[in-house]
Design a protein around this motif. Structure first.
Motif, PDB file in Angstrom:
ATOM      1  N   TRP A 198       0.831  -1.207   0.000  1.00  0.00           N
ATOM      2  CA  TRP A 198       0.000   0.000   0.000  1.00  0.00           C
ATOM      3  C   TRP A 198       0.863   1.253   0.000  1.00  0.00           C
ATOM      4  N   THR A 199       1.978   1.211   0.739  1.00  0.00           N
ATOM      5  CA  THR A 199       2.893   2.352   0.775  1.00  0.00           C
ATOM      6  C   THR A 199       3.451   2.636  -0.607  1.00  0.00           C
ATOM      7  N   GLN A 200       3.945   1.581  -1.285  1.00  0.00           N
ATOM      8  CA  GLN A 200       4.517   1.766  -2.618  1.00  0.00           C
ATOM      9  C   GLN A 200       3.450   2.192  -3.612  1.00  0.00           C
ATOM     10  N   LEU A 201       2.250   1.614  -3.503  1.00  0.00           N
ATOM     11  CA  LEU A 201       1.134   2.001  -4.368  1.00  0.00           C
ATOM     12  C   LEU A 201       0.848   3.491  -4.246  1.00  0.00           C
ATOM     13  N   THR A 202       0.869   4.017  -3.027  1.00  0.00           N
ATOM     14  CA  THR A 202       0.587   5.430  -2.807  1.00  0.00           C
ATOM     15  C   THR A 202       1.602   6.311  -3.534  1.00  0.00           C
ATOM     16  N   ALA A 203       2.900   5.997  -3.389  1.00  0.00           N
ATOM     17  CA  ALA A 203       3.928   6.779  -4.083  1.00  0.00           C
ATOM     18  C   ALA A 203       3.791   6.646  -5.599  1.00  0.00           C
ATOM     19  N   ASP A 204       3.444   5.445  -6.077  1.00  0.00           N
ATOM     20  CA  ASP A 204       3.310   5.221  -7.520  1.00  0.00           C
ATOM     21  C   ASP A 204       2.169   6.042  -8.102  1.00  0.00           C
ATOM     22  N   VAL A 205       1.002   6.031  -7.447  1.00  0.00           N
ATOM     23  CA  VAL A 205      -0.145   6.774  -7.956  1.00  0.00           C
ATOM     24  C   VAL A 205       0.126   8.269  -7.930  1.00  0.00           C
ATOM     25  N   PHE A 206       0.721   8.765  -6.844  1.00  0.00           N
ATOM     26  CA  PHE A 206       1.000  10.194  -6.724  1.00  0.00           C
ATOM     27  C   PHE A 206       2.159  10.615  -7.624  1.00  0.00           C
ATOM     28  N   GLY A 207       3.016   9.669  -7.990  1.00  0.00           N
ATOM     29  CA  GLY A 207       4.175  10.000  -8.815  1.00  0.00           C
ATOM     30  C   GLY A 207       5.126  10.943  -8.110  1.00  0.00           C
TER      31      GLY A 207
END
Length: 479
Positions: A397-406
């Motif tokens: 979830w942490t990595q997903l958050t950074a990926d979506v926000f770019g």
């Protein structure tokens, strides 16, 4: 100096004991035991008893020098002038005023006037609308004191009904520019008969009374700091107080907060303008975050399943996924539609419960990214982002958050940023300065977005926005 910090969060009581000389600390966290099924309507004195019991246990063998308090924004309870309880506390998820707010939103000039004066939106979460709603329900509000959970705790400990501009900025009754109770707002809603707490500085203290000392197991006369809201204290805890600093907390609810030089009022009324204990904040908050994850785990997996058991089932592989709209508890930012509800769209028979659970994680992040785009359109790009909350317990979830926000994000090293912020305010009020090696010496971990997934998550966000627009509710007052 020994500081005892006590926090009434949305779901739990927290206590932190901190020794400023040695840097030693001890944090305890206990979920509130609630008597009713509605977690948004609670007995404020029962919560005080549970919080102080935890504080009494934490500080049982030490002499405390200062007590600091934290709570949530947007709570409302009415007390008699002698502080006898008159109503439960209606916390931020309480949406009893949603039909009232739907009627008020039909008048766009009023909605613009209200948000321009207060930095708040026409939404059922705000105490100003809860007051009007209670009056419409036949509850007497005149002659009674309007408090929130943290100010009830302060009153029980000190006998004083004080608050500060940081807490009051989330009521819809404080003027965003002057940081004082707004007489025009009060007059418009005919609330002059309601007794509002005295506004004091965020560093003011009152002495612990004999009764407060008995409840806390400490000596009378100890200074007790006026309470702060956990959202504003989160900013202090992560030392994100310079303009352009953004904190991003993903706990029971989700919130993004920019420190700004001046109140930033959203022209399209998608974001709010509150105050931290040290200055203006421009932010957005969502009602659905960790509470939606808890809901998904509870409904999709056996009771004995742990979150760590689900983690290996999650994957960033591009595949057919349902869209989840995280509005199980209504919508705050960016649309402020209290009556909006959530759920899955595009669910297909081959999709597994792990796919559904992952869709919940993605939907929450897309909702917060929607807020982020509104905030950056108003304030520009942040110079740094500090991520905190339960999200950090899940690497996926942490990595997903950074990926979506770019965007690169600093993972907060403080497990309880808001209660650390309360301790920092205590240090500041005592003339010791907010920084302390015990809080600030840990190395920073940066989460870097995976640029190769940009196209995939852009497409996912586009699907989310299409579903968001397609399910936009019609205010019932519009007929």
């Amino acid at each position: 100096m020994i500081i005892l910090a006590l926090e009434s969060s949305t779901t739990s009581a927290k206590a932190m004991l901190f020794d400023s000389e040695s840097g030693w600390s001890d944090v305890r966290d206990r979920r509130f035991v609630l008597s009713g099924s509605d977690t948004a309507v609670r007995d404020p004195d029962d919560l005080v008893e549970q919080l102080l019991a935890l504080g009494r246990e934490a500080a049982e063998t030490v002499r405390v020098d200062l007590v600091v308090l934290s709570g949530t924004w947007h709570g409302l309870t009415l007390r008699e002038p002698d502080l006898a309880p008159a109503t439960p506390v209606y916390e931020w998820p309480y949406t009893g005023a949603r039909e009232l707010c739907a009627r008020l939103r039909l008048d766009d000039d009023f909605a613009r006037w209200f948000s321009g004066r207060t930095g708040c939106m026409v939404n059922a979460s705000y105490p100003v609308f809860k007051l009007v709603h209670l009056r419409e329900q036949g509850v007497r509000i005149d002659g009674r004191v309007a408090l929130d959970q943290a100010t009830v705790t302060f009153a029980r400990l000190t006998g004083e009904t004080w608050t500060n501009a940081s807490v009051a900025s989330g009521t819809g009754l404080l003027n965003a520019e002057t940081a004082d109770w707004d007489p025009e707002i009060i007059a418009h809603f005919d609330l002059a008969g309601v007794l509002l707490p005295e506004l004091r500085a965020a560093t003011d203290t009152a002495p612990l009374t004999e009764e407060g000392a008995r409840l806390l197991g400490q000596r009378a006369g100890i200074p007790v700091l006026t309470p702060g809201p956990d959202g504003g204290l989160n900013q202090i805890g992560d030392l994100a107080t310079e303009p352009g600093d953004m904190t991003f907390s993903m706990g029971t609810s989700g919130a993004l907060r920019f420190s700004t030089r001046h109140p930033a009022l959203s022209p399209n009324r998608s974001t709010w303008a509150y105050r931290s204990p040290v200055g203006p904040l421009s932010g957005a908050a969502t009602s659905g975050c960790g509470n939606c994850v808890d809901w998904a785990k509870g409904h999709l997996f056996p009771a004995e399943t742990d979150y760590a058991d689900i983690e290996p089932l999650l994957s960033a592989q591009d595949r057919s996924m349902p869209v989840f709209l995280p509005f199980l508890f209504g919508e705050r930012s960016p649309g402020w539609q209290d009556q909006r509800r959530g759920g899955f769209l595009g669910l297909e028979p081959q999709q597994s419960r792990a796919d559904m659970y992952q869709a919940v994680l993605e939907g929450i992040v897309y909702s917060l990214f929607h807020c982020y785009r509104e905030l950056t359109a108003l304030n520009g790009m942040p110079r740094r982002i500090i991520l905190s909350g339960g999200v950090l317990s899940s690497p996926f979830w942490t990595q997903l958050t950074a990926d979506v926000f770019g965007a690169e994000m600093e993972a907060s090293t403080r497990q309880h940023s808001s209660i650390v912020g309360a301790v920092r305010m205590g240090l500041s009020a005592s003339g010791l300065g907010m920084s302390h090696p015990a809080f600030d010496s840990a190395p920073t971990r940066t989460v870097v977005p995976r640029t190769q997934l940009r196209e995939q998550y852009d497409a996912g966000f586009a699907r989310y926005r299409e579903a968001y627009e397609r399910t936009r509710p019609v205010d019932p007052a519009a007929g």
